[in-house]
Design an enzyme around this catalytic site. Structure first.
Site, PDB file in Angstrom:
ATOM      1  N   HIS A 158       0.831  -1.216   0.000  1.00  0.00           N
ATOM      2  CA  HIS A 158       0.000   0.000   0.000  1.00  0.00           C
ATOM      3  C   HIS A 158       0.863   1.264   0.000  1.00  0.00           C
ATOM      4  O   HIS A 158       0.452   2.299   0.500  1.00  0.00           O
ATOM      5  CB  HIS A 158      -0.949   0.033   1.205  1.00  0.00           C
ATOM      6  N   SER A 279      14.336  21.412 -16.620  1.00  0.00           N
ATOM      7  CA  SER A 279      13.172  22.256 -16.864  1.00  0.00           C
ATOM      8  C   SER A 279      13.613  23.504 -17.604  1.00  0.00           C
ATOM      9  O   SER A 279      14.729  23.988 -17.410  1.00  0.00           O
ATOM     10  CB  SER A 279      12.553  22.616 -15.517  1.00  0.00           C
TER      11      SER A 279
END
Ligand code: ARG
Length: 492
Positions: A158, A279
């Site tokens: 999980h 970026s």
């Protein structure tokens, strides 16, 4: 512009560019042009051997085919005014060799068995390539696993810290999945490498052909028996796409982990700059773009598989032109998968793992709480459910130290664990990440001794798989070389 020899008899009127473009499979046929020449050569050799076509005409056709084979299929054969490469090559052949010779090549066959044979030949090469790439990927995974047998990492369920494990164990899980992908593609290969030739349109032909001979010339392992099935079936392509989709789903999971692991939240791994981008505005960024694209490719391959499946689902026997629409999905899916397989080994072998950081995280989130419960079971004979409740209650109190365990035990079973002999030292030993991992030494477990055995077993299978790919590769190229040598003699 060459005349389209297929259309000229039955149909009249020039088609507009739009119609041609809509109907033509030329773009995708670039993948099968070389295979088409091989199919032509094999078919011609069979016709000549069977006495269906005489030696002189066969030689005249073969000269042209072999010339094309040497220099590559000429560009004019790819013109979009041909419906497909089969019509293109035949038209160019007839233009060069003359109709009296060239017009005999299509005896006893149809584009329906021809295209199916071409797809199978090209797909066979694709499969051999992908199987080889899978071997390489698994080799790299095993190498990394070997290096990281003692590198502890948190294992998650999980996506919550669950129990500590080793990086080797984690990587070996992927190797096992890729080993099954290998098996699936390898099994698919046995259904791909069969010859539809001789099926003609679907009902075979009245000429005395020899289907087995054509098949063996092309290095097929046999023929597809029913001639209607031979031209109508595309389940072999769907099967490959589905095996590739499953493989890509695994690749995508690994990519997802590399994205997560290279985030500053996790900081487990640093990927090589060449696989990353930055970026345009944020100069500090190093983004794991290659694995992100790869994760997306898994979606594209699954899409190709779905398209192929749905295209076939409503088709009556036998050949329907719809089948043409399936083929580009096959090549697109295969290309996306093989490009991913090509890049992944480099990404993995260049990845730098921060083993200190991984180990710190491995012990977080009370990841060894299970071992404390196991200690209570093993040493003090508590039922596991009681031990689980005590440790769970202690965790709820915020600690699994002796004091908290005692309080929890008092609440749950009325007496403390200290009373029955539990010491803080025993708890500390049980909480150790190393001890936890080392104790899990069953086959397939995370302990360094277990991963050593798992790596050895995986290497054994990998060697067998590697030999399998090599023998496929050499079997196929031997068949084609032998056929071409024989074809050369026929052309004399
Ligand atoms: N381009 C066609 C395909 O890919 C080849 C077979 C054409 N057959 C036909 N009957 N029109 O399926």
């Amino acid at each position: 512009m060459q005349e389209d020899v297929v259309r000229r008899g039955r149909l009249s009127g020039e088609r507009t560019g739009e119609i041609n473009q809509f109907l033509s499979s030329m773009d995708a046929d670039r993948c099968i042009a070389d295979a088409d020449l091989l199919v032509d050569i094999a078919h011609l050799m069979m016709l000549e051997r069977q006495g269906v076509i005489d030696r002189e005409n066969a030689a005249a056709i073969m000269k042209v085919l072999l010339a094309m084979q040497k220099t590559g299929v000429p560009e004019e054969a790819f013109s979009e005014h041909f419906e497909d490469i089969h019509a293109g090559i035949e038209s160019v052949l007839i233009a060069i060799a003359g109709e009296d010779a060239g017009g005999r090549l299509h005896i006893g066959r149809s584009r329906n068995d021809e295209v199916a044979a071409c797809i199978r030949l090209h797909l066979r090469d694709e499969l051999i390539l992908q199987l080889g790439l899978l071997v390489k990927l698994r080799e790299v995974l095993l190498g990394c696993a070997q290096q990281h047998r003692e590198s502890f990492i948190p294992g998650f369920t999980h996506f919550q810290h669950a129990q500590p494990t080793t990086l080797a164990h984690h990587l070996l899980a992927y190797e096992q999945a890729f080993s099954r992908d290998f098996d699936r593609l390898n099994q698919a290969y046995s259904r791909v490498n069969l010859s539809p030739m001789g099926a003609a349109a679907f009902a075979s032909t009245g000429y005395r052909i020899d289907r087995d001979y054509t098949a063996s010339l092309l290095g097929f392992d046999g023929i597809i028996m029913n001639t209607m099935d031979a031209v109508a079936a595309r389940d072999f392509a769907i099967e490959v796409l589905s095996a590739l989709s499953i493989m890509m789903a695994t690749i995508s999971r690994l990519c997802e982990e590399l994205v997560l692991w290279s985030s500053s939240f996790t900081g487990f791994v640093s990927l090589e700059d060449s696989f990353c981008s930055t970026s345009s505005i944020m100069p500090q960024k190093k983004n794991p773009d290659t694995v992100e694209i790869m994760r997306a490719k898994a979606g594209s391959v699954a899409g190709a598989c779905t398209s192929a499946l749905v295209i076939t689902k409503g088709l009556p026997m036998s050949y329907n032109r719809d089948l043409q629409e399936l083929t580009p999905h096959l090549w697109r899916g295969a290309r996306d998968a093989s490009m991913s397989l090509q890049l992944l080994p480099g990404i993995l072998s260049g990845a730098r793992f921060d083993t200190v950081r991984m180990k710190t995280e491995a012990g977080k989130g009370l990841s060894t709480a299970t071992d404390v419960a196991d200690l209570l079971v093993r040493k003090y004979n508590l039922p596991f459910r009681t031990a689980h409740s005590i440790v769970g209650r202690a965790v709820k109190k915020g600690s699994v130290e002796l004091k908290a365990l005692d309080e929890a035990a008092k609440e749950i079973m009325g007496n403390t664990l200290s009373e029955i002999g539990l010491t803080q030292n025993q708890v500390i030993t049980a909480l150790s990440v190393e001890n936890s991992v080392v104790s899990r030494d069953h086959p397939g477990g995370p302990a360094p001794s277990a991963t050593a055995e798992a790596i050895a077993l995986a290497r054994d299978k990998l060697n067998i798989d590697h030999k399998n790919v090599e023998s496929k590769k050499s079997g196929v190229s031997h068949a084609i070389d032998t056929m071409l040598a024989e074809a050369g003699r026929l052309a004399q």
